[in-house]
Each structure stands twice: as structure tokens, then as C-alpha cells.
Scaffold this active site. Structure first.
Site, short mmCIF file in Angstrom:
data_model
loop_
_atom_site.label_atom_id
_atom_site.label_comp_id
_atom_site.label_asym_id
_atom_site.label_seq_id
_atom_site.Cartn_x
_atom_site.Cartn_y
_atom_site.Cartn_z
N LYS A 1 20.00 14.60 -32.71
CA LYS A 1 21.14 14.03 -33.45
C LYS A 1 20.71 13.61 -34.87
O LYS A 1 21.45 13.83 -35.85
CB LYS A 1 21.67 12.82 -32.66
CG LYS A 1 22.60 11.89 -33.40
CD LYS A 1 23.93 12.52 -33.71
CE LYS A 1 24.78 11.58 -34.55
NZ LYS A 1 25.97 12.19 -35.10
N LEU B 1 27.75 1.85 -29.29
CA LEU B 1 27.48 0.66 -30.10
C LEU B 1 26.88 1.06 -31.45
O LEU B 1 26.40 2.19 -31.61
CB LEU B 1 26.52 -0.25 -29.33
CG LEU B 1 27.08 -0.75 -27.99
CD1 LEU B 1 26.00 -1.40 -27.15
CD2 LEU B 1 28.24 -1.70 -28.23
N PRO B 2 26.88 0.13 -32.42
CA PRO B 2 26.41 0.50 -33.76
C PRO B 2 24.95 0.95 -33.82
O PRO B 2 24.66 2.00 -34.41
CB PRO B 2 26.63 -0.77 -34.58
CG PRO B 2 27.69 -1.53 -33.84
CD PRO B 2 27.46 -1.22 -32.38
N THR C 1 24.13 6.25 -31.75
CA THR C 1 23.00 6.90 -32.43
C THR C 1 21.95 5.83 -32.70
O THR C 1 22.20 4.90 -33.48
CB THR C 1 23.45 7.52 -33.77
OG1 THR C 1 24.53 8.42 -33.51
CG2 THR C 1 22.30 8.28 -34.43
N LYS D 1 21.86 3.81 -41.85
CA LYS D 1 21.08 3.55 -40.63
C LYS D 1 20.47 4.85 -40.10
O LYS D 1 19.27 4.94 -39.81
CB LYS D 1 21.97 2.93 -39.55
CG LYS D 1 21.28 2.80 -38.21
CD LYS D 1 22.27 2.77 -37.03
CE LYS D 1 23.04 4.06 -36.90
NZ LYS D 1 23.73 4.27 -35.63
#
Ligand code: NAD
Length: 300
Positions: A174, A65-66, A99, A249
Site C-alpha cells: 500500500k 483508523l487514521p 494505512t 503520514k
């Protein structure tokens, strides 16, 4: 072969889910986008009408998902909707590859553990090409047991699979990687643009820098200058790939992480500002290599 629920069939999730189909699993997908659903169905995937439908009865549930708010909402629910943690079977393995904030991953992992469920954060690196080729790097956080259970299915979608530490550690690793990537992409773009401004052919300059001390992943796999490399977003009007908004983001997550740990990240801070400006100029939905246009040839 497992019965797998897959929620989030976008640029990354779509091809990842298709690789699970190719490995012989039964995959039931769900996405809010009808186009993403149709694309998955056209490649042999089963469709659920809701996220809960994809989760129900799954041996393994994977989400792509975003951002953190989507993950939190989906797993824990809100005043109006039930979280999928309450709906999955007791043996279901939960893998989130989005992420997101390490704290959100820890919150979901703790709630899952309180229900006796295994959850790992497993963000990826390798871009849409890696997702399609099944060569993603998975960077995981969670218990040894959860990681051991996840390794086989992750191997159907990726080549390198790392266990970075406990819950949230995959997300921290990450974010460190993406902060570095953003700096490399900006520096590569400004170097290529300066070369072009001084009469160099960007393909020749790229070939030189690739095998010189400036060589890096963006030159090897993701050249930002249109026409230098086929089949990358820069040669397709910066469509597909990894959106500027998602990089903004991730750099926000990196800055929050640095603030919390007292780390000094001057290059990351500068990269965030450059990408925020680029997004505010209306390029948020383009691939992140479009930062090249920020420096690009003067004639444009
Ligand atoms: P994307 O926007 O293409 O896909 C996300 C999908 O999630 C969309 O199709 C959207 O409709 C769907 N979605 C949103 N909320 C949903 C919900 N509640 N239920 C079901 N579906 C929902 O984004 P992407 O590029 O696939 O990236 C996904 C994640 O992977 C992000 O966290 C991103 O930072 C990360 N990531 C992306 C790349 C890349 O190269 N694109 C590389 C590494 C990591």
C-alpha cells in the site's frame, strides 16, 4: 450473514460499513466522532457506546483508523484501557484496513496469533468514491487461513482483493502505491498549471493527456483542477476525499520503509517535502489534490 463490528466510521470507514449493511450483515459501528456515528445510524447501522461494545460478540471486527498509534492502542490497549484482542471471542476474525506502519501490523498480528486469533492487515486503495461504490482494492497481509476467511466479507466492499504476503505485506504494498500516487498527483498538477499559464483550457489539456503518454489515474478519476471533473474533491473546494495530513503520514511511512530497506526513493522524498510544505501552509485537512493550488493559476 455475519455480525460485524466496525470501528472508525470516517470518510472511508463510513461508506465501507454501509456497504456491509447493504450486503445484509448486521453491523455495529463505533467512532469517536458523534457526527460520524449519526451519519452511520441514519443509514441503518447499529451503534455501540464504546469500541469494546462494537467488538463484543462480533464474528468479524473491522477497523479503519487514521494511523498506527490508534490501531496499536485499540488492539493492544494501554495502562488504562484493555485492548480489544482481549475482549473478542475466540472465533472472531480481525481485519485492519487503516494505512499504518508494517511493523505495527506485524506486532498486532503476532499478539493476535498468540491468543489464537486470525488478523490481517488489509489497507485499501480507491479513495472515498471507491469506498462508496464498493469497488475498493484490498491489499492484504497475513496467513493463508486468515486471508481465506476474510475474502468473502472484503468482496462486499471491494472489487480487487490481493494477498501480498505474510503479516505487514499489505501495508508495504500500500505504501509503495501511495508514494507513486503522490508523485503522480504533483506531476499532474504542475503540468495542468503550466498549461493554464500558457493559455490552455485545463479540461481540453486533461482530455489530451488522458489518452496520451502522460495518462494516469489522477487524470482518469481525480482531476486536481477545479471544474474539470464533477464529483471529485477539487470541484468541491477540496472537501472530503483523502486529507493532505494523511498523505503526509503515508509518505513518512514510505520514507521510513525506504530507510529500513536501503531503497533509493528520490521522487518519494521530494513528494513528501512538497506535501509537508502544503500542510504547514495550513492545508492539512484539505483533500490531497489541493496540491494543485500550490502551482495553480497566478491570479489566485
Ligand atoms: P478519517 O479521519 O475520515 O476517519 C478516521 C475516523 O477514525 C475518524 O472518524 C475518527 O473519529 C475515527 N477514530 C480515530 N480514533 C478512533 C478510536 N480510537 N476509536 C474510534 N474511532 C476513532 O480518515 P479516512 O480518510 O477515513 O482514512 C482512514 C484510513 O484509511 C487512514 O489510515 C487513511 O490513510 C486510509 N485511507 C484513506 C483513503 C481516503 O481516500 N480517504 C484512501 C485509502 C486509505
Amino acid at each position: 450473514m455475519a455480525s460485524i463490528g466496525f470501528i472508525g466510521l470516517g470518510n472511508m470507514g463510513g461508506p465501507m460499513a454501509v456497504n456491509l449493511l447493504k450486503a445484509g450483515h448486521t453491523v455495529t459501528g463505533f467512532d469517536l466522532s458523534q457526527a460520524a456515528m449519526s451519519q452511520f445510524a441514519s443509514q441503518g447501522g447499529l451503534l455501540a457506546r464504546t469500541a469494546c461494545g462494537a467488538a463484543a460478540g462480533a464474528d468479524i471486527l473491522i477497523t479503519m483508523l487514521p494511523a498506527g498509534k490508534h490501531v496499536l492502542n485499540l488492539y493492544l490497549g494501554d495502562d488504562n484501557t484493555q485492548g480489544i484482542l482481549e475482549l473478542v471471542g475466540p472465533e472472531c476474525l480481525l481485519i485492519d484496513s487503516s494505512t499504518i506502519e508494517a511493523d505495527v501490523a506485524r506486532t498486532v498480528a503476532a499478539k493476535a496469533a498468540s491468543l489464537g486469533l486470525d488478523f490481517i492487515d488489509a489497507p485499501v486503495s480507491g479513495g472515498t468514491a471507491g469506498a462508496a461504490a464498493g469497488t475498493l482494492t484490498f491489499i492484504c497481509g497475513g496467513s493463508d487461513q486468515a486471508f481465506a476467511r476474510a475474502e468473502a466479507v472484503l468482496a462486499n466492499m471491494g472489487g480487487n482483493i490481493f494477498h501480498a504476503g505474510g503479516a505487514g505485506a499489505g501495508q508495504v504494498a500500500k505504501i509503495c502505491n501511495n508514494m507513486l500516487l503522490s508523485v503522480l498527483m504533483i506531476a499532474t498538477s504542475e503540468s495542468l498549471a503550466m498549461g493554464i499559464d500558457n493559455g490552455l483550457d485545463p479540461k481540453v489539456l486533461s482530455d489530451i493527456m488522458k489518452v496520451s503518454s502522460g495518462g494516469n489515474w489522477t487524470l482518469d478519476k481525480y482531476n486536481p483542477c477545479p471544474g474539470v471533473m464533477p464529483q471529485v474533491p477539487s470541484s468541491n473546494h477540496y472537501q472530503g476525499g483523502f486529507m493532505v495530513d494523511l498523505m503526509v503520514k503515508d509518505l513518512g511511512l514510505a520514507m521510513a520503509t525506504a530507510l529500513a530497506s536501503g531503497s533509493s526513493t528520490p521522487m518519494g522524498a521530494l513528494a513528501r517535502n512538497v506535501y509537508v510544505s502544503h500542510a504547514r501552509e495550513g492545508h492539512g485537512s484539505l483533500d490531497f489534490s489541493s496540491i494543485f493550488e500550490h502551482f495553480g493559476p497566478r491570479s489566485k
